[in-house]
Design an enzyme around this catalytic site. Structure first.
Site, PDB file in Angstrom:
ATOM      1  N   TYR A  40      64.276   1.947  18.328  1.00 23.94           N
ATOM      2  CA  TYR A  40      64.228   0.511  18.607  1.00 23.94           C
ATOM      3  C   TYR A  40      65.622  -0.072  18.348  1.00 23.94           C
ATOM      4  O   TYR A  40      65.818  -0.959  17.523  1.00 23.94           O
ATOM      5  CB  TYR A  40      63.152  -0.207  17.788  1.00 23.94           C
ATOM      6  CG  TYR A  40      62.619  -1.412  18.547  1.00 23.94           C
ATOM      7  CD1 TYR A  40      61.722  -1.242  19.600  1.00 23.94           C
ATOM      8  CD2 TYR A  40      63.049  -2.699  18.262  1.00 23.94           C
ATOM      9  CE1 TYR A  40      61.268  -2.315  20.335  1.00 23.94           C
ATOM     10  CE2 TYR A  40      62.593  -3.782  18.994  1.00 23.94           C
ATOM     11  CZ  TYR A  40      61.704  -3.583  20.020  1.00 23.94           C
ATOM     12  OH  TYR A  40      61.258  -4.656  20.748  1.00 23.94           O
TER      13      TYR A  40
ATOM     14  N   HIS B 253      73.026  -0.471  15.587  1.00 23.51           N
ATOM     15  CA  HIS B 253      72.984   0.986  15.776  1.00 23.51           C
ATOM     16  C   HIS B 253      74.109   1.433  16.715  1.00 23.51           C
ATOM     17  O   HIS B 253      74.779   2.438  16.481  1.00 23.51           O
ATOM     18  CB  HIS B 253      71.660   1.421  16.411  1.00 23.51           C
ATOM     19  CG  HIS B 253      70.440   1.156  15.593  1.00 23.51           C
ATOM     20  ND1 HIS B 253      69.541   0.171  15.900  1.00 23.51           N
ATOM     21  CD2 HIS B 253      69.943   1.759  14.485  1.00 23.51           C
ATOM     22  CE1 HIS B 253      68.549   0.181  15.033  1.00 23.51           C
ATOM     23  NE2 HIS B 253      68.764   1.127  14.156  1.00 23.51           N
TER      24      HIS B 253
ATOM     25  N   GLN C  43      59.135   8.238   4.647  1.00 21.49           N
ATOM     26  CA  GLN C  43      59.881   7.183   3.946  1.00 21.49           C
ATOM     27  C   GLN C  43      59.157   5.847   3.972  1.00 21.49           C
ATOM     28  O   GLN C  43      59.667   4.858   3.460  1.00 21.49           O
ATOM     29  CB  GLN C  43      61.300   7.060   4.489  1.00 21.49           C
ATOM     30  CG  GLN C  43      61.413   6.449   5.874  1.00 21.49           C
ATOM     31  CD  GLN C  43      62.834   6.534   6.383  1.00 21.49           C
ATOM     32  OE1 GLN C  43      63.357   7.611   6.644  1.00 21.49           O
ATOM     33  NE2 GLN C  43      63.495   5.399   6.522  1.00 21.49           N
TER      34      GLN C  43
ATOM     35  N   GLY D 278      74.769   2.551   8.170  1.00 25.84           N
ATOM     36  CA  GLY D 278      75.087   1.126   8.099  1.00 25.84           C
ATOM     37  C   GLY D 278      75.105   0.626   6.664  1.00 25.84           C
ATOM     38  O   GLY D 278      74.212   0.965   5.872  1.00 25.84           O
TER      39      GLY D 278
HETATM   40  P1  AMP Z   1      67.304   2.467  11.106  1.00 20.73           P
HETATM   41  O1  AMP Z   1      66.965   2.766  12.533  1.00 20.73           O
HETATM   42  O2  AMP Z   1      66.836   1.145  10.626  1.00 20.73           O
HETATM   43  O3  AMP Z   1      66.964   3.613  10.181  1.00 20.73           O
HETATM   44  O4  AMP Z   1      68.893   2.354  11.076  1.00 20.73           O
HETATM   45  C1  AMP Z   1      69.706   3.423  11.488  1.00 20.73           C
HETATM   46  C2  AMP Z   1      71.103   3.195  10.992  1.00 20.73           C
HETATM   47  O5  AMP Z   1      71.613   1.969  11.539  1.00 20.73           O
HETATM   48  C3  AMP Z   1      71.154   3.051   9.470  1.00 20.73           C
HETATM   49  O6  AMP Z   1      72.296   3.733   8.976  1.00 20.73           O
HETATM   50  C4  AMP Z   1      71.263   1.563   9.284  1.00 20.73           C
HETATM   51  O7  AMP Z   1      71.906   1.193   8.081  1.00 20.73           O
HETATM   52  C5  AMP Z   1      72.096   1.172  10.492  1.00 20.73           C
HETATM   53  N1  AMP Z   1      71.920  -0.253  10.780  1.00 20.73           N
HETATM   54  C6  AMP Z   1      70.749  -0.934  10.821  1.00 20.73           C
HETATM   55  N2  AMP Z   1      70.964  -2.245  11.060  1.00 20.73           N
HETATM   56  C7  AMP Z   1      72.310  -2.389  11.169  1.00 20.73           C
HETATM   57  C8  AMP Z   1      73.175  -3.506  11.401  1.00 20.73           C
HETATM   58  N3  AMP Z   1      72.680  -4.730  11.566  1.00 20.73           N
HETATM   59  N4  AMP Z   1      74.503  -3.294  11.452  1.00 20.73           N
HETATM   60  C9  AMP Z   1      75.005  -2.041  11.276  1.00 20.73           C
HETATM   61  N5  AMP Z   1      74.253  -0.946  11.057  1.00 20.73           N
HETATM   62  C10 AMP Z   1      72.924  -1.116  10.998  1.00 20.73           C
END
Ligand code: AMP
Length: 279
Positions: free
Chosen positions: A30, A35, A59, A145
């Site tokens: 998503y 990302h 998780q 992130g």
């Molecule tokens: P997730 O799909 O939520 O597991 O996020 C995947 C990666 O994207 C993780 O390393 C998050 O920290 C990073 N991420 C999520 N939101 C953001 C954002 N707003 N800005 C930068 N990186 C992000």
């Protein structure tokens, strides 16, 4: 762009030319611009970029949260193609956790506070799946992130402790125009909660301004953030914290770099955000 769910296919593609450097971006799909900024950074620093899309069940401490986690693989793949990703792993839960699966990674102290305290088992699931991703892709660099600051601290700890031969790179948080940190979960906010969700950024910004004017009492700064959040009627504070950025131990007086972080329920959706402040 190659898309596989089999580990053998990923390995074959990864090792087609052993001379090339690889960056890995783990995600739960998503995708949004946040990302994509990680993918772009990986693109700049490596010959090839791998991305995983996997909503990791281990998780999620709350099955309801897992059930409502948004998904749109087709759109994700189009975004990754446009961003120049090379190899995508989209495994099923059974491929990652086959029957009889029983091995988990526990990172100790740094997982016991903040998100770890609020979401028991969360970082055990994160560390385990990230270790598996590192073993499958064997990247030179892995991109995370700063939005999930504790996750970065936990993964860095694990990489050092278990001697993974790669560099963890932490990337800045991308925000919407009104300051809300981009997150896949934002789509679950009601229109009113979405409007009020800017309170997280406003609270952090207020603390930043006070910090820049010389306020060094963590108590005062925490209190200031609490007042801003409480002004939003739909907000319910889970925690507001000021810690050392690596150990995540709470600070009293700010003399070094500090991590300001918070988790706030906006209606039913739990949002997190943070900023690092450098003395
Ligand atoms: P997730 O799909 O939520 O597991 O996020 C995947 C990666 O994207 C993780 O390393 C998050 O920290 C990073 N991420 C999520 N939101 C953001 C954002 N707003 N800005 C930068 N990186 C992000």
């Amino acid at each position: 762009m190659n898309i596989y769910n089999n580990i053998a296919d990923i390995r074959q593609s990864r090792w087609a030319d052993p001379q090339l450097s690889w960056g890995l971006v783990p995600t739960m799909g998503y995708l949004h611009e946040g990302h994509i900024s990680l993918v772009e950074r990986a693109r700049q620093e490596n010959d090839r970029v791998g991305v995983s899309i996997f909503v990791n069940p281990t998780q999620f401490n709350d099955p309801k949260d897992l059930a409502v986690y948004p998904r749109n693989l087709e759109r994700d793949l189009a975004m990754l193609q446009a961003a120049g990703a090379d190899l995508i792993w989209t495994p099923t839960p059974e491929q990652v956790y086959p029957p009889e699966y029983q091995t988990y990674i526990t990172v100790e102290t740094v997982t016991q506070v903040l998100e770890g305290a609020a979401r028991p088992g969360h970082f055990r699931g994160v560390a385990t799946v990230v270790a598996k991703l590192f073993n499958v892709f064997q990247p030179h660099r892995a991109y995370f992130g700063q939005k999930d600051a504790q996750q970065v601290a936990v993964i860095k700890r694990m990489v050092q402790d278990l001697n993974f031969n790669l560099t963890v790179i932490s990337c800045p948080t991308l925000r919407e125009a009104d300051g809300l940190a981009m997150s896949s979960r934002n789509v679950n906010l009601t229109p009113e909660a979405r409007q009020q969700a800017t309170c997280l950024y406003q609270a952090l910004s207020a603390a930043k301004a006070a910090f820049e004017q010389g306020e060094r009492s963590a108590n005062h700064l925490r209190q200031m953030m609490t007042v801003v959040i409480q002004a939003a009627p739909l907000a319910r504070i889970d925690y507001i914290s000021i810690t050392h950025p690596d150990t995540l131990m709470e600070l009293e007086t700010l003399e070094q770099t500090a991590l300001f972080s918070m988790a706030v329920f906006m209606g039913k959706v739990r949002l997190i955000d943070n900023m690092q402040m450098v003395s």
